[in-house]
Write a protein that holds these residues in place. Structure first.
Motif, short mmCIF file in Angstrom:
data_model
loop_
_atom_site.label_atom_id
_atom_site.label_comp_id
_atom_site.label_asym_id
_atom_site.label_seq_id
_atom_site.Cartn_x
_atom_site.Cartn_y
_atom_site.Cartn_z
N GLY A 126 75.49 85.49 19.79
CA GLY A 126 74.73 85.14 18.89
C GLY A 126 73.17 86.19 19.06
O GLY A 126 72.47 86.31 18.26
N ALA A 157 58.94 83.77 22.61
CA ALA A 157 59.15 83.28 23.96
C ALA A 157 60.78 83.81 24.24
O ALA A 157 61.73 83.98 23.48
N THR A 194 64.77 84.49 20.00
CA THR A 194 66.19 84.90 19.48
C THR A 194 66.78 85.54 20.62
O THR A 194 68.04 86.54 20.39
N ALA A 201 73.10 78.46 11.31
CA ALA A 201 72.18 78.85 10.27
C ALA A 201 71.24 80.19 10.93
O ALA A 201 70.49 80.01 11.49
C1 LIG Z 1 77.14 85.60 31.27
C2 LIG Z 1 75.58 85.32 31.63
C3 LIG Z 1 75.36 84.35 32.52
C4 LIG Z 1 73.99 84.37 32.97
N1 LIG Z 1 73.68 83.27 33.93
C5 LIG Z 1 72.40 83.01 34.21
C6 LIG Z 1 72.01 82.08 35.19
O1 LIG Z 1 73.08 81.55 35.79
N2 LIG Z 1 70.77 81.76 35.62
C7 LIG Z 1 69.77 82.50 34.86
O2 LIG Z 1 68.54 82.33 35.14
N3 LIG Z 1 70.12 83.39 33.82
C8 LIG Z 1 71.46 83.66 33.45
N4 LIG Z 1 71.72 84.39 32.34
C9 LIG Z 1 70.57 84.74 31.52
C10 LIG Z 1 70.11 83.85 30.65
O3 LIG Z 1 71.08 83.18 29.98
C11 LIG Z 1 69.12 84.37 29.31
O4 LIG Z 1 67.89 85.14 30.08
C12 LIG Z 1 68.49 83.39 28.62
O5 LIG Z 1 69.52 82.53 28.09
C13 LIG Z 1 67.47 83.78 27.59
O6 LIG Z 1 67.13 82.62 26.86
P1 LIG Z 1 66.54 82.93 25.38
O7 LIG Z 1 66.53 81.52 24.81
O8 LIG Z 1 65.51 83.88 25.54
O9 LIG Z 1 67.73 83.65 24.57
P2 LIG Z 1 69.19 83.15 24.18
O10 LIG Z 1 69.66 82.43 25.25
O11 LIG Z 1 70.01 84.72 24.29
O12 LIG Z 1 69.32 82.55 23.01
C14 LIG Z 1 68.63 83.39 21.94
C15 LIG Z 1 69.51 82.47 20.71
O13 LIG Z 1 68.93 82.82 19.22
C16 LIG Z 1 70.04 82.94 18.26
N5 LIG Z 1 69.54 83.97 17.39
C17 LIG Z 1 69.73 85.33 17.67
N6 LIG Z 1 69.13 85.65 16.22
C18 LIG Z 1 69.28 84.82 15.42
C19 LIG Z 1 69.09 84.67 14.07
N7 LIG Z 1 68.69 85.85 13.23
N8 LIG Z 1 69.05 83.28 13.74
C20 LIG Z 1 69.31 82.37 14.14
N9 LIG Z 1 69.53 82.55 15.63
C21 LIG Z 1 69.54 83.39 16.12
C22 LIG Z 1 71.25 83.40 19.12
O14 LIG Z 1 72.48 82.60 18.49
C23 LIG Z 1 71.07 82.43 20.62
O15 LIG Z 1 71.44 81.03 20.37
C24 LIG Z 1 72.78 84.74 32.14
C25 LIG Z 1 73.17 85.44 31.06
C26 LIG Z 1 74.71 86.01 30.62
C27 LIG Z 1 75.14 86.72 29.33
#
Ligand SMILES: Cc1cc2nc3c(=O)[nH]c(=O)nc-3n(C[C@H](O)[C@H](O)[C@H](O)COP(=O)(O)OP(=O)(O)OC[C@H]3O[C@@H](n4cnc5c(N)ncnc54)[C@H](O)[C@@H]3O)c2cc1C
Length: 426
Positions: free
Chosen positions: A176, A391, A167, A135
């Motif tokens: 995403g 956040a 996001t 969604a």
């Molecule tokens: C390969 C990799 C390995 C990593 N390993 C580690 C680790 O081991 N330890 C660590 O501390 N950090 C790690 N990180 C970093 C960590 O994963 C991120 O900093 C963290 O997941 C950020 O969380 P977030 O919820 O802010 O964003 P995200 O995890 O990026 O989640 C954002 C979500 O928002 C959704 N979204 C975006 N736009 C929309 C929209 N318009 N409508 C609906 N949904 C939307 C996306 O689909 C996604 O699911 C890693 C990152 C990567 C890429």
């Protein structure tokens, strides 16, 4: 235009990544009616790939010094609302035990990221969070007449009293997280930092670079940023220059491994301020020019290669000697002083011709985003739009490698989620 869904939610969360899931569980446990939307077909892609599939959930010692972007004071305010011991207790209550490794990183005892994701999804379902995916929110607005937010996907519209933007940033866009949240934030009047660039990204060397032939070789190194004058690069307002120590991996394209990833966002920013900044590597961090020179001088009757082999992998020693055009079989005593010193400098302060990073596709985090100055850090509520919360990685905070980015997501997600019950009473 899609007709709004009849259900009015207290909190609509856009993004079911680490920050969104944590906020959803926390807010729903506090009695809020929570709707969590994510554009991805498969939830939690980043949690699943994190830490090489083991998910480095946090680090045993987290402080504001492990982050860049916003000021240390701002970052501390959020981190202290949900310290590491709370993360450990939170996951334990969800049935996930964490173990600490020698590096200080914490992983699930199962060594499987799936355990972490499943526990978070179970936590959501037990707390009564309504999770919908795929969604993807395409439009988000505040209806000032009705005093609620309206989020629209391709086929549906949802209403809520409050909205949390979780996001993420732009790292790993196929998951995403492609930066869509930034335009939602700016539409509500938020600004973005002048640069939004990859963090924790592998670095590129020219195609002809001698290190590429050493692909697969990892060494403990010290990296720093250097000005053309040879002086250390310092960011404005910072007394100390930036120094990173840790493992660096030679690859077929350039440099990876924790040390290279950690310095990448600093290298990029330094280049924006001073385009001639270069990356300096000390291949023998326990040595400086004088101590290493003393080792060479003190060696008796053995070849330069023999001396270096004691300190470094032979494959590397041979390649470096070839690069500086020194015959590996001659002794240090046979080398003219200037040649010996140039070898010592190549080992302790070699300048590497980095030509860029591998971009968001290969980056683990995003440097830059919505400035923390625009957020009430006791609730994560926007100072510009009442009822809007932010956040996680969408904010101008990025951590070094080791579990710090997830800790930021847990702490900021928890702060946003736990402030909802108060907000609903206000
Ligand atoms: C390969 C990799 C390995 C990593 N390993 C580690 C680790 O081991 N330890 C660590 O501390 N950090 C790690 N990180 C970093 C960590 O994963 C991120 O900093 C963290 O997941 C950020 O969380 P977030 O919820 O802010 O964003 P995200 O995890 O990026 O989640 C954002 C979500 O928002 C959704 N979204 C975006 N736009 C929309 C929209 N318009 N409508 C609906 N949904 C939307 C996306 O689909 C996604 O699911 C890693 C990152 C990567 C890429």
């Amino acid at each position: 235009m899609n007709e709004p869904n009849a259900v009015m939610h207290d909190l609509l969360i856009v993004g079911a990544g680490a920050a969104g899931l944590m906020a959803a569980i926390t807010a729903a446990r506090a009695g809020q009616r929570v709707l969590l939307l994510d554009g991805a077909r498969k939830i939690g892609a980043k949690i699943l790939v994190a830490g090489g599939g083991r998910c480095n959930v946090t680090h045993f010692a987290v402080s504001e010094r492990d982050y860049a972007g916003a000021t240390p004071q701002q970052i501390r305010k959020v981190l202290q609302r949900f310290p590491v011991r709370e993360t450990i207790a939170f996951f334990r209550a969800l049935g996930v035990e964490l173990k600490q490794e020698d590096t200080g990183k914490l992983f699930p005892t199962t060594d499987s990221a799936k355990t972490v994701l499943e526990a978070l999804l179970r936590g959501c379902s037990e707390a009564g969070v309504a999770l919908q995916h795929p969604a993807r929110v395409e439009c988000l607005r505040f209806d000032a007449m009705q005093m609620h937010f309206v989020a629209t996907t391709e086929t549906l519209a949802f209403t809520a009293r409050r909205v949390l933007l979780a996001t993420g940033g732009k790292a790993l866009p196929k998951s995403g997280s492609d930066g869509a949240g930034f335009s939602f934030a700016t539409a509500f009047g938020h600004t973005l930092t002048p640069h939004i660039v990859p963090a924790l990204a592998p670095l590129l060397l020219p195609a002809s670079h001698w290190l590429l032939a050493l692909s697969g070789l990892a060494l403990d190194v010290e990296l720093s940023l250097i000005l053309p004058s040879g002086a250390p690069f310092r960011f404005p307002g910072q007394a100390k220059s930036h120094l990173v120590r840790g493992a660096m991996l030679a690859t077929h394209f350039g440099l990876s491994g924790p040390a290279a990833l950690d310095i990448s966002r600093h290298w990029t920013h330094a280049r924006m301020l001073e385009p001639r900044t270069t990356l300096r590597v000390n291949w023998l961090p326990r040595h400086r020019e004088d101590t290493l020179d003393a080792v060479l001088v003190a060696s008796k009757g053995v070849s330069v290669l023999h001396v270096l082999r004691e300190l470094l992998p032979e494959r590397f020693a041979r390649a470096l000697l070839q690069e500086v055009r020194i015959d590996p079989s001659i002794t240090p005593q046979q080398l003219p002083r200037e040649r010996r010193l140039s070898l010592v400098r190549a080992l302790t302060e070699m300048q590497l011709e980095v030509i860029g990073d591998r971009g968001f596709t290969y980056a683990e985090a995003t440097a830059g985003g919505v400035p923390l100055g625009e957020i009430d850090l006791s609730t994560m509520e926007s100072k510009l739009q009442r009822g809007l919360y932010l956040a996680g990685e969408i904010l101008d905070v990025d951590g070094r490698i080791g579990g710090f980015n997830f800790q930021w997501a847990w702490a900021s997600g928890f702060t946003a989620g736990s402030s909802q019950a108060r907000a609903s009473r206000a």
